[in-house]
Every structure is written in structure tokens, then in C-alpha cells.
Design a protein around this motif. Structure first.
Motif, short mmCIF file in Angstrom:
data_model
loop_
_atom_site.label_atom_id
_atom_site.label_comp_id
_atom_site.label_asym_id
_atom_site.label_seq_id
_atom_site.Cartn_x
_atom_site.Cartn_y
_atom_site.Cartn_z
N THR A 2 0.84 -1.18 0.00
CA THR A 2 0.00 0.00 0.00
C THR A 2 0.89 1.24 0.00
OG1 THR A 2 -1.62 -1.23 1.28
CG2 THR A 2 -1.86 1.16 1.25
N THR A 3 0.43 2.29 -0.66
CA THR A 3 1.20 3.53 -0.70
C THR A 3 1.39 4.08 0.70
OG1 THR A 3 0.27 4.02 -2.86
CG2 THR A 3 1.30 5.84 -1.70
N ALA A 4 2.60 4.47 1.01
CA ALA A 4 2.94 4.99 2.34
C ALA A 4 2.48 6.43 2.48
CB ALA A 4 4.44 4.88 2.56
N THR A 5 2.08 6.79 3.69
CA THR A 5 1.75 8.17 4.00
C THR A 5 2.96 8.82 4.66
OG1 THR A 5 0.94 7.66 6.21
CG2 THR A 5 -0.66 7.54 4.41
N THR A 6 2.90 10.11 4.82
CA THR A 6 4.02 10.82 5.45
C THR A 6 4.32 10.27 6.83
OG1 THR A 6 3.45 12.82 4.24
CG2 THR A 6 4.84 13.09 6.18
N SER A 7 3.30 9.99 7.64
CA SER A 7 3.57 9.52 9.00
C SER A 7 4.19 8.12 9.01
CB SER A 7 2.30 9.55 9.85
OG SER A 7 1.31 8.73 9.29
N THR A 8 3.79 7.23 8.08
CA THR A 8 4.41 5.90 8.07
C THR A 8 5.84 5.97 7.55
OG1 THR A 8 3.47 5.35 5.91
CG2 THR A 8 2.24 4.65 7.85
N ILE A 9 6.10 6.87 6.63
CA ILE A 9 7.46 7.05 6.14
C ILE A 9 8.35 7.58 7.28
CG2 ILE A 9 8.93 8.41 4.60
CD1 ILE A 9 6.63 8.17 2.53
#
Length: 91
Positions: A2-9
Motif C-alpha cells: 500500500t502507498t505509504a503516508t508521510t507519518s508511516t514514512i
């Protein structure tokens, strides 16, 4: 994946930095956390498909505990960047 969001990155980058600061390989961290090196790699890359229990186990090995708190859905619109939905605190 799944595409990562800023917080998961950002969470993944923090895991990477903490692991490196302790001189650990992905294999060593995975073994201590009870997961594979592939899962450690996915976490460090910001993969959204990793269970919170695994994230907690990784950060526990690194000397941190995870805290998650619900926030109003419109909080980000009212005050961008003011509140992050997850925090990592030293244990």
C-alpha cells in the motif's frame, strides 16, 4: 504494498535511524523482535500493511514504546502539523 503516508514514512525512517544507532542489522532486529528481516525492511520503507503489534515489538527492541491516541478528524485542517496521530517515546 500500500502507498505509504508521510507519518508511516517518518516512522520507518525513525526505526532505521534507531536501528543504525544501535549498530544492528535488519536481521538482528528482526530476530530480537520475533519477525523477519523482510518485515523490518518493509517497516523502514513505510509499508502500511504491518500490524501495530509488530511496530510495537520493533520499537520495544530499540528501547521505545508506542503511544497511539485518537484525534478529531478535522484537527489537521484546523492546525496543520500541530498533532501527529502517533508518537514514539523512549521506554
Amino acid at each position: 504494498m500500500t502507498t505509504a503516508t508521510t507519518s508511516t514514512i517518518e516512522l520507518g525512517k525513525l526505526a532505521y535511524i534507531l536501528r543504525k544507532s544501535k549498530g544492528m542489522s535488519q536481521e538482528e532486529l528482526g530476530e530480537l523482535a520475533g519477525i523477519s528481516a523482510v518485515t523490518v525492511r518493509r517497516l523502514e520503507q513505510g509499508d502500511l500493511n504491518i500490524r501495530l503489534a509488530i511496530v510495537g515489538a520493533v520499537f520495544a527492541v530499540l528501547g521505545y514504546r508506542m503511544q497511539f491516541a485518537p484525534v478529531p478528524a478535522d484537527l489537521e485542517a484546523k492546525a496543520p502539523g500541530l498533532h501527529s496521530p502517533s508518537r514514539v517515546a523512549p521506554s
